[in-house]
Design a protein around this motif. Structure first.
Motif, PDB file in Angstrom:
ATOM      1  N   LEU A   1       9.778  -0.636  11.131  1.00  0.00           N
ATOM      2  CA  LEU A   1       8.390   0.293  11.097  1.00  0.00           C
ATOM      3  C   LEU A   1       7.057   0.301  10.440  1.00  0.00           C
ATOM      4  N   LEU A   2       6.747  -0.243   8.594  1.00  0.00           N
ATOM      5  CA  LEU A   2       6.137   0.015   7.947  1.00  0.00           C
ATOM      6  C   LEU A   2       6.101  -1.707   7.840  1.00  0.00           C
ATOM      7  N   GLN A   3       4.610  -1.600   7.636  1.00  0.00           N
ATOM      8  CA  GLN A   3       3.753  -3.152   7.535  1.00  0.00           C
ATOM      9  C   GLN A   3       3.589  -3.616   6.095  1.00  0.00           C
ATOM     10  N   THR A   4       3.689  -4.778   5.782  1.00  0.00           N
ATOM     11  CA  THR A   4       3.359  -4.959   4.748  1.00  0.00           C
ATOM     12  C   THR A   4       2.474  -4.659   3.733  1.00  0.00           C
ATOM     13  N   TRP A   5       1.722  -4.269   2.129  1.00  0.00           N
ATOM     14  CA  TRP A   5       0.714  -4.098   1.914  1.00  0.00           C
ATOM     15  C   TRP A   5      -0.211  -5.102   2.635  1.00  0.00           C
ATOM     16  N   LEU A   6       0.299  -6.383   2.401  1.00  0.00           N
ATOM     17  CA  LEU A   6      -0.643  -7.911   3.019  1.00  0.00           C
ATOM     18  C   LEU A   6      -1.236  -7.899   4.159  1.00  0.00           C
ATOM     19  N   ASP A   7      -0.653  -7.461   5.277  1.00  0.00           N
ATOM     20  CA  ASP A   7      -1.066  -6.829   6.604  1.00  0.00           C
ATOM     21  C   ASP A   7      -1.831  -5.837   6.851  1.00  0.00           C
ATOM     22  N   LEU A   8      -1.959  -5.154   6.027  1.00  0.00           N
ATOM     23  CA  LEU A   8      -3.210  -3.346   6.255  1.00  0.00           C
ATOM     24  C   LEU A   8      -3.790  -4.346   5.430  1.00  0.00           C
ATOM     25  N   LEU A   9      -4.356  -5.008   4.449  1.00  0.00           N
ATOM     26  CA  LEU A   9      -4.823  -5.281   4.201  1.00  0.00           C
ATOM     27  C   LEU A   9      -5.403  -6.143   4.495  1.00  0.00           C
ATOM     28  N   PHE A  10      -4.850  -7.297   5.038  1.00  0.00           N
ATOM     29  CA  PHE A  10      -5.502  -8.007   6.420  1.00  0.00           C
ATOM     30  C   PHE A  10      -6.624  -7.583   7.276  1.00  0.00           C
TER      31      PHE A  10
ATOM     32  N   LEU B   1     -11.533  -4.899   9.722  1.00  0.00           N
ATOM     33  CA  LEU B   1     -11.584  -3.985  10.523  1.00  0.00           C
ATOM     34  C   LEU B   1     -13.394  -3.442   9.621  1.00  0.00           C
ATOM     35  N   GLN B   2     -13.184  -4.396   8.590  1.00  0.00           N
ATOM     36  CA  GLN B   2     -14.471  -3.559   7.850  1.00  0.00           C
ATOM     37  C   GLN B   2     -15.909  -4.842   8.030  1.00  0.00           C
ATOM     38  N   SER B   3     -15.123  -6.200   8.372  1.00  0.00           N
ATOM     39  CA  SER B   3     -15.989  -7.721   8.452  1.00  0.00           C
ATOM     40  C   SER B   3     -16.563  -7.547   9.938  1.00  0.00           C
ATOM     41  N   ALA B   4     -16.001  -6.552  10.754  1.00  0.00           N
ATOM     42  CA  ALA B   4     -16.202  -6.510  12.041  1.00  0.00           C
ATOM     43  C   ALA B   4     -15.979  -7.450  13.224  1.00  0.00           C
ATOM     44  N   THR B   5     -14.784  -8.872  12.076  1.00  0.00           N
ATOM     45  CA  THR B   5     -14.958  -9.765  12.818  1.00  0.00           C
ATOM     46  C   THR B   5     -13.412  -9.762  13.940  1.00  0.00           C
ATOM     47  N   GLY B   6     -12.589  -8.259  13.767  1.00  0.00           N
ATOM     48  CA  GLY B   6     -11.744  -8.397  15.045  1.00  0.00           C
ATOM     49  C   GLY B   6     -10.117  -9.272  14.563  1.00  0.00           C
ATOM     50  N   LEU B   7     -10.200 -10.352  13.834  1.00  0.00           N
ATOM     51  CA  LEU B   7      -9.340 -11.154  13.671  1.00  0.00           C
ATOM     52  C   LEU B   7      -7.389 -11.080  13.531  1.00  0.00           C
ATOM     53  N   SER B   8      -7.930  -9.731  13.181  1.00  0.00           N
ATOM     54  CA  SER B   8      -6.311  -8.847  12.629  1.00  0.00           C
ATOM     55  C   SER B   8      -5.150  -8.970  14.457  1.00  0.00           C
ATOM     56  N   ASP B   9      -4.039  -9.693  13.794  1.00  0.00           N
ATOM     57  CA  ASP B   9      -3.275  -8.639  14.691  1.00  0.00           C
ATOM     58  C   ASP B   9      -1.930  -7.399  14.735  1.00  0.00           C
ATOM     59  N   LEU B  10      -2.398  -6.941  14.158  1.00  0.00           N
ATOM     60  CA  LEU B  10      -2.080  -5.171  13.824  1.00  0.00           C
ATOM     61  C   LEU B  10      -3.093  -4.578  14.768  1.00  0.00           C
ATOM     62  N   MET B  11      -2.203  -3.589  15.218  1.00  0.00           N
ATOM     63  CA  MET B  11      -2.774  -3.015  16.412  1.00  0.00           C
ATOM     64  C   MET B  11      -2.520  -1.447  15.483  1.00  0.00           C
ATOM     65  N   PRO B  12      -3.403  -0.503  15.436  1.00  0.00           N
ATOM     66  CA  PRO B  12      -3.044   0.797  15.291  1.00  0.00           C
ATOM     67  C   PRO B  12      -2.397   1.473  16.270  1.00  0.00           C
ATOM     68  N   LEU B  13      -1.524   2.349  16.497  1.00  0.00           N
ATOM     69  CA  LEU B  13      -1.237   3.052  17.500  1.00  0.00           C
ATOM     70  C   LEU B  13      -1.134   4.276  17.553  1.00  0.00           C
ATOM     71  N   SER B  14      -0.751   5.258  16.249  1.00  0.00           N
ATOM     72  CA  SER B  14      -1.254   6.933  16.415  1.00  0.00           C
ATOM     73  C   SER B  14      -2.000   6.792  16.122  1.00  0.00           C
TER      74      SER B  14
ATOM     75  N   GLN C   1       1.606  -1.692  15.577  1.00  0.00           N
ATOM     76  CA  GLN C   1       2.064  -2.663  15.807  1.00  0.00           C
ATOM     77  C   GLN C   1       2.048  -3.971  15.687  1.00  0.00           C
ATOM     78  N   ASN C   2       2.848  -4.610  15.164  1.00  0.00           N
ATOM     79  CA  ASN C   2       2.614  -6.357  14.419  1.00  0.00           C
ATOM     80  C   ASN C   2       3.530  -6.466  15.639  1.00  0.00           C
ATOM     81  N   PRO C   3       2.791  -7.769  16.008  1.00  0.00           N
ATOM     82  CA  PRO C   3       4.179  -9.089  16.726  1.00  0.00           C
ATOM     83  C   PRO C   3       5.092  -9.459  16.209  1.00  0.00           C
ATOM     84  N   ASN C   4       4.863 -10.054  14.900  1.00  0.00           N
ATOM     85  CA  ASN C   4       5.410 -11.041  13.989  1.00  0.00           C
ATOM     86  C   ASN C   4       6.082  -9.844  12.870  1.00  0.00           C
ATOM     87  N   ASN C   5       6.448  -8.624  13.105  1.00  0.00           N
ATOM     88  CA  ASN C   5       6.940  -7.539  11.726  1.00  0.00           C
ATOM     89  C   ASN C   5       7.432  -6.564  12.873  1.00  0.00           C
ATOM     90  N   VAL C   6       8.767  -6.573  13.240  1.00  0.00           N
ATOM     91  CA  VAL C   6       9.692  -5.569  14.475  1.00  0.00           C
ATOM     92  C   VAL C   6       9.637  -4.306  13.419  1.00  0.00           C
TER      93      VAL C   6
END
Length: 226
Positions: free
Chosen positions: A158-167, A172-185, A151-156
């Motif tokens: 179904l598929l997210q961009t590669w940059l969003d997934l990389l971000f 997650l890996q750096s434990a900063t938790g800054l991403s606005d992308l939320m895993p749902l499934s 789920q991405n509030p900036n992208n309606v």
């Protein structure tokens, strides 16, 4: 001569450079043919450098090079327009396995060495980026198999961009938790938890290892002659 010597001695440094260039290109438009071709070429270059890393690090070389070859061949098919779902999933699977194989090889290389060198520092940074890229490919596979996995509030869409997934992967890996992308499934959430665990454990292990290498007492030439 100096270029090839530096590439042979510090392939992880060149891998980092190529990945940083790919990050810069990710800011450009995705609909430009020149961008797609250049990104594909740099992606293949990164895979070739990964093949070099795999060959000189302690791991299953044949298996790692098989993943690299599969990723390059499937990428060629995608560039030629054969981008059906099966080929995309196969390509991303090979790419993820190639990145994880290189990360594993570099990780073993760092823990087998007894001296802290420039190559150790570049390898530590390269492993972090390799893991982030590998999980980003897994996220892409997840959303291809299960649309609306994120789920991405900036992208309606179904598929997210590669940059969003990389971000998301770096966040997650750096434990900063800054991403606005939320895993749902459920698979996306499991992948996210695995990456959080790997990120925290990697940072703890690598910091401990680098500090240990810094303070290990090495015999001097005078001592070794005795």
């Amino acid at each position: 001569m100096d270029f090839w010597a530096s590439f042979r001695l510090l392939p992880s440094a060149w891998l980092l450079l190529v990945q940083f260039i790919l990050l810069i290109l990710a800011m450009l438009t995705f609909h430009d043919v020149f961008y797609r071709t250049l990104t594909w070429a740099l992606g293949v270059l990164a895979l070739l450098i990964i093949a070099k890393v795999i060959r000189q690090t302690p791991m299953f070389t044949f298996l790692g090079l098989t993943f690299v070859s599969g990723a390059i061949i499937s990428s060629v098919f995608i560039l030629l327009g054969y981008n059906n779902l099966t080929i995309q999933i196969f390509a991303h699977s090979c790419e993820a396995l190639a990145y994880f194989s290189a990360a594993y090889g570099l990780f073993r290389y760092m823990f087998a060495d007894r001296y802290l060198t420039r190559d150790e520092l570049f390898a530590a940074a390269a492993v972090f980026t390799l893991l982030a890229w590998g999980f980003a490919f897994l996220y892409n596979i997840c959303q291809l198999l299960i649309p609306a996995s994120f789920q991405n509030p900036n992208n309606v869409h179904l598929l997210q961009t590669w940059l969003d997934l990389l971000f998301l992967s770096f966040s997650l890996q750096s434990a900063t938790g800054l991403s606005d992308l939320m895993p749902l499934s459920p698979p996306a959430r499991v992948l996210a938890m695995l990456q959080m665990f790997c990120g925290v454990m990697y940072l703890a292990l690598i910091v401990t290892r680098l500090i240990a290498l810094q303070y290990i007492a090495h015999p001097t030439k005078k001592d070794s002659d005795k």
